[in-house]
Design a protein around this motif. Sequence first.
Motif, PDB file in Angstrom:
ATOM      1  N   TYR A  37       0.847  -1.181   0.000  1.00 49.15           N
ATOM      2  CA  TYR A  37       0.000   0.000   0.000  1.00 49.15           C
ATOM      3  C   TYR A  37       0.882   1.229   0.000  1.00 49.15           C
ATOM      4  CZ  TYR A  37      -3.981  -2.972   1.323  1.00 49.15           C
ATOM      5  OH  TYR A  37      -4.976  -3.921   1.355  1.00 49.15           O
ATOM      6  N   ARG A  38       0.305   2.338  -0.367  1.00 51.63           N
ATOM      7  CA  ARG A  38       1.050   3.581  -0.282  1.00 51.63           C
ATOM      8  C   ARG A  38       0.130   4.713   0.154  1.00 51.63           C
ATOM      9  NH1 ARG A  38       2.322   4.588  -6.745  1.00 51.63           N
ATOM     10  NH2 ARG A  38       0.199   5.236  -7.365  1.00 51.63           N
ATOM     11  N   GLN A  39       0.742   5.707   0.752  1.00 53.60           N
ATOM     12  CA  GLN A  39       0.002   6.874   1.187  1.00 53.60           C
ATOM     13  C   GLN A  39       0.837   8.120   0.931  1.00 53.60           C
ATOM     14  OE1 GLN A  39      -1.334   6.861   5.288  1.00 53.60           O
ATOM     15  NE2 GLN A  39      -3.092   8.124   4.715  1.00 53.60           N
ATOM     16  N   ALA A  40       0.297   8.991   0.117  1.00 54.44           N
ATOM     17  CA  ALA A  40       0.922  10.272  -0.162  1.00 54.44           C
ATOM     18  C   ALA A  40       0.315  11.324   0.752  1.00 54.44           C
ATOM     19  CB  ALA A  40       0.718  10.650  -1.620  1.00 54.44           C
ATOM     20  N   PRO A  41       1.037  12.407   1.002  1.00 59.88           N
ATOM     21  CA  PRO A  41       0.503  13.462   1.865  1.00 59.88           C
ATOM     22  C   PRO A  41      -0.855  13.960   1.384  1.00 59.88           C
ATOM     23  CG  PRO A  41       2.823  13.830   1.463  1.00 59.88           C
ATOM     24  CD  PRO A  41       2.404  12.706   0.550  1.00 59.88           C
ATOM     25  N   ARG A  45      -4.687   6.085   2.094  1.00 58.00           N
ATOM     26  CA  ARG A  45      -3.861   4.944   1.789  1.00 58.00           C
ATOM     27  C   ARG A  45      -4.544   4.093   0.723  1.00 58.00           C
ATOM     28  NH1 ARG A  45      -1.152   1.589   6.656  1.00 58.00           N
ATOM     29  NH2 ARG A  45      -0.525   3.763   7.043  1.00 58.00           N
ATOM     30  N   GLU A  46      -3.777   3.664  -0.254  1.00 62.49           N
ATOM     31  CA  GLU A  46      -4.335   2.902  -1.350  1.00 62.49           C
ATOM     32  C   GLU A  46      -3.532   1.633  -1.597  1.00 62.49           C
ATOM     33  OE1 GLU A  46      -4.121   4.822  -5.161  1.00 62.49           O
ATOM     34  OE2 GLU A  46      -2.018   5.393  -4.920  1.00 62.49           O
ATOM     35  N   LEU A  47      -4.234   0.633  -2.081  1.00 62.77           N
ATOM     36  CA  LEU A  47      -3.577  -0.606  -2.455  1.00 62.77           C
ATOM     37  C   LEU A  47      -2.818  -0.402  -3.752  1.00 62.77           C
ATOM     38  CD1 LEU A  47      -3.155  -3.707  -2.072  1.00 62.77           C
ATOM     39  CD2 LEU A  47      -5.197  -4.006  -3.478  1.00 62.77           C
ATOM     40  N   VAL A  48      -1.561  -0.779  -3.753  1.00 64.32           N
ATOM     41  CA  VAL A  48      -0.733  -0.708  -4.939  1.00 64.32           C
ATOM     42  C   VAL A  48      -0.703  -2.044  -5.657  1.00 64.32           C
ATOM     43  CG1 VAL A  48       1.589  -0.269  -5.832  1.00 64.32           C
ATOM     44  CG2 VAL A  48       0.686   1.099  -3.929  1.00 64.32           C
ATOM     45  N   ALA A  49      -0.431  -3.091  -4.908  1.00 61.97           N
ATOM     46  CA  ALA A  49      -0.333  -4.423  -5.479  1.00 61.97           C
ATOM     47  C   ALA A  49      -0.513  -5.446  -4.378  1.00 61.97           C
ATOM     48  CB  ALA A  49       1.017  -4.631  -6.173  1.00 61.97           C
ATOM     49  N   SER A  50      -1.030  -6.594  -4.740  1.00 62.22           N
ATOM     50  CA  SER A  50      -1.189  -7.675  -3.783  1.00 62.22           C
ATOM     51  C   SER A  50      -0.841  -8.995  -4.432  1.00 62.22           C
ATOM     52  CB  SER A  50      -2.611  -7.724  -3.221  1.00 62.22           C
ATOM     53  OG  SER A  50      -3.553  -8.021  -4.236  1.00 62.22           O
ATOM     54  N   ILE A  51      -0.475  -9.930  -3.597  1.00 60.72           N
ATOM     55  CA  ILE A  51      -0.196 -11.285  -4.058  1.00 60.72           C
ATOM     56  C   ILE A  51      -0.687 -12.243  -2.989  1.00 60.72           C
ATOM     57  CG2 ILE A  51       2.183 -11.170  -3.172  1.00 60.72           C
ATOM     58  CD1 ILE A  51       2.934 -13.024  -5.576  1.00 60.72           C
ATOM     59  N   THR A  52      -1.531 -13.173  -3.405  1.00 60.38           N
ATOM     60  CA  THR A  52      -2.097 -14.117  -2.455  1.00 60.38           C
ATOM     61  C   THR A  52      -1.136 -15.258  -2.186  1.00 60.38           C
ATOM     62  OG1 THR A  52      -3.163 -15.545  -4.085  1.00 60.38           O
ATOM     63  CG2 THR A  52      -4.373 -13.575  -3.389  1.00 60.38           C
ATOM     64  N   ARG A  53      -1.522 -16.078  -1.225  1.00 63.33           N
ATOM     65  CA  ARG A  53      -0.691 -17.251  -0.955  1.00 63.33           C
ATOM     66  C   ARG A  53      -0.682 -18.197  -2.148  1.00 63.33           C
ATOM     67  NH1 ARG A  53      -3.892 -20.933   3.541  1.00 63.33           N
ATOM     68  NH2 ARG A  53      -5.820 -21.289   2.350  1.00 63.33           N
ATOM     69  N   GLY A  54      -1.682 -18.078  -3.018  1.00 61.89           N
ATOM     70  CA  GLY A  54      -1.726 -18.836  -4.253  1.00 61.89           C
ATOM     71  C   GLY A  54      -1.086 -18.122  -5.419  1.00 61.89           C
ATOM     72  N   ILE A  55      -0.364 -17.071  -5.145  1.00 59.63           N
ATOM     73  CA  ILE A  55       0.391 -16.217  -6.070  1.00 59.63           C
ATOM     74  C   ILE A  55      -0.465 -15.549  -7.142  1.00 59.63           C
ATOM     75  CG2 ILE A  55       2.542 -17.443  -5.636  1.00 59.63           C
ATOM     76  CD1 ILE A  55       2.360 -18.631  -8.467  1.00 59.63           C
ATOM     77  N   ILE A  69       4.789  -7.288  -8.296  1.00 61.36           N
ATOM     78  CA  ILE A  69       4.882  -7.835  -6.952  1.00 61.36           C
ATOM     79  C   ILE A  69       5.262  -9.305  -7.042  1.00 61.36           C
ATOM     80  CG2 ILE A  69       2.421  -8.431  -6.807  1.00 61.36           C
ATOM     81  CD1 ILE A  69       2.550  -7.643  -3.820  1.00 61.36           C
ATOM     82  N   SER A  70       6.090  -9.739  -6.128  1.00 57.40           N
ATOM     83  CA  SER A  70       6.498 -11.132  -6.091  1.00 57.40           C
ATOM     84  C   SER A  70       6.786 -11.520  -4.653  1.00 57.40           C
ATOM     85  CB  SER A  70       7.723 -11.380  -6.979  1.00 57.40           C
ATOM     86  OG  SER A  70       8.832 -10.626  -6.536  1.00 57.40           O
ATOM     87  N   ARG A  71       6.888 -12.811  -4.418  1.00 64.19           N
ATOM     88  CA  ARG A  71       7.196 -13.269  -3.072  1.00 64.19           C
ATOM     89  C   ARG A  71       8.138 -14.448  -3.121  1.00 64.19           C
ATOM     90  NH1 ARG A  71       1.653 -14.499  -0.387  1.00 64.19           N
ATOM     91  NH2 ARG A  71       2.987 -15.239   1.344  1.00 64.19           N
ATOM     92  N   ASP A  72       8.931 -14.564  -2.092  1.00 64.37           N
ATOM     93  CA  ASP A  72       9.843 -15.677  -1.926  1.00 64.37           C
ATOM     94  C   ASP A  72       9.535 -16.276  -0.561  1.00 64.37           C
ATOM     95  OD1 ASP A  72      11.915 -17.476  -1.554  1.00 64.37           O
ATOM     96  OD2 ASP A  72      13.415 -16.178  -2.464  1.00 64.37           O
ATOM     97  N   ALA A  74      10.511 -18.945   0.813  1.00 61.90           N
ATOM     98  CA  ALA A  74      11.673 -19.479   1.506  1.00 61.90           C
ATOM     99  C   ALA A  74      12.403 -18.406   2.298  1.00 61.90           C
ATOM    100  CB  ALA A  74      12.628 -20.142   0.516  1.00 61.90           C
ATOM    101  N   LYS A  75      12.272 -17.164   1.866  1.00 60.53           N
ATOM    102  CA  LYS A  75      12.918 -16.051   2.545  1.00 60.53           C
ATOM    103  C   LYS A  75      11.951 -15.202   3.354  1.00 60.53           C
ATOM    104  CE  LYS A  75      16.637 -15.566  -0.847  1.00 60.53           C
ATOM    105  NZ  LYS A  75      17.310 -14.657  -1.798  1.00 60.53           N
ATOM    106  N   ASN A  76      10.681 -15.592   3.385  1.00 59.23           N
ATOM    107  CA  ASN A  76       9.653 -14.823   4.092  1.00 59.23           C
ATOM    108  C   ASN A  76       9.655 -13.357   3.656  1.00 59.23           C
ATOM    109  OD1 ASN A  76       9.038 -17.168   5.452  1.00 59.23           O
ATOM    110  ND2 ASN A  76       9.508 -16.391   7.489  1.00 59.23           N
ATOM    111  N   THR A  77       9.755 -13.150   2.366  1.00 56.00           N
ATOM    112  CA  THR A  77       9.916 -11.803   1.843  1.00 56.00           C
ATOM    113  C   THR A  77       9.008 -11.573   0.641  1.00 56.00           C
ATOM    114  OG1 THR A  77      12.214 -11.718   2.590  1.00 56.00           O
ATOM    115  CG2 THR A  77      11.551 -10.132   0.913  1.00 56.00           C
ATOM    116  N   VAL A  78       8.409 -10.395   0.599  1.00 57.45           N
ATOM    117  CA  VAL A  78       7.648  -9.959  -0.557  1.00 57.45           C
ATOM    118  C   VAL A  78       8.349  -8.745  -1.145  1.00 57.45           C
ATOM    119  CG1 VAL A  78       6.083  -8.498   0.811  1.00 57.45           C
ATOM    120  CG2 VAL A  78       5.354  -9.360  -1.432  1.00 57.45           C
ATOM    121  N   TYR A  79       8.323  -8.643  -2.466  1.00 55.02           N
ATOM    122  CA  TYR A  79       9.026  -7.584  -3.173  1.00 55.02           C
ATOM    123  C   TYR A  79       8.059  -6.762  -4.009  1.00 55.02           C
ATOM    124  CZ  TYR A  79      12.951 -10.731  -2.215  1.00 55.02           C
ATOM    125  OH  TYR A  79      13.873 -11.550  -1.611  1.00 55.02           O
ATOM    126  N   LEU A  80       8.463  -5.550  -4.265  1.00 56.02           N
ATOM    127  CA  LEU A  80       7.766  -4.710  -5.229  1.00 56.02           C
ATOM    128  C   LEU A  80       8.805  -4.068  -6.133  1.00 56.02           C
ATOM    129  CD1 LEU A  80       4.955  -3.624  -6.103  1.00 56.02           C
ATOM    130  CD2 LEU A  80       5.469  -1.591  -4.736  1.00 56.02           C
TER     131      LEU A  80
END
Length: 115
Positions: A37-41, A45-55, A69-72, A74-80
Motif C-alpha cells: 500500500y502507499r500513502q501520499a501526503p 492509503r491505497e492498495l498498490v499491489a497484492s499477491i495471495t498465498r496462491g500467487i 509484486i512477487s514473493r519468496d 523461503a525467505k519470508n519476503t515480498v518484493y515490489l
Amino acid sequence: QVQLVESGGGLVQPGGSLRLSCAASGIIFKIYDMGWYRQAPGKQRELVASITRGIMTNYADSVKGRFTISRDNAKNTVYLQMNSLKPDDTAVYYCNARFSGAEFWGQGTQVTVSS
C-alpha cells in the motif's frame, strides 16, 4: 512478535527504478496474502499491489505495466519492483500481511520520485 520490515525506498529520478522488500517474521508467511500500500501526503492509503498465498496478483490501474509484486516464501519476503517511476508514485509504501481476519502492517518506507 510479528514484524514486517520494509526496505529499499529512497530518492529516484522520474523514469528510474526501485525494488522494495518486506521481510516478515512471527507469521507463517506462506499462508498469508501480502500487499503493498502507499500513502501520499493529503491522500488516503491505497492498495498498490497484492499477491495471495496462491500467487494470484492484483495491481492498481495506475501502476499496471510498471510495477511487479512477487514473493519468496523461503525467505519470508515480498518484493515490489517499481519501474518507470513517476512523481505521482511519491509516497510512503507499507507492507501488509493478511490471513483469516488477522492483519499486520510494516512501518513504511519512503519513496520519492523527483528530478
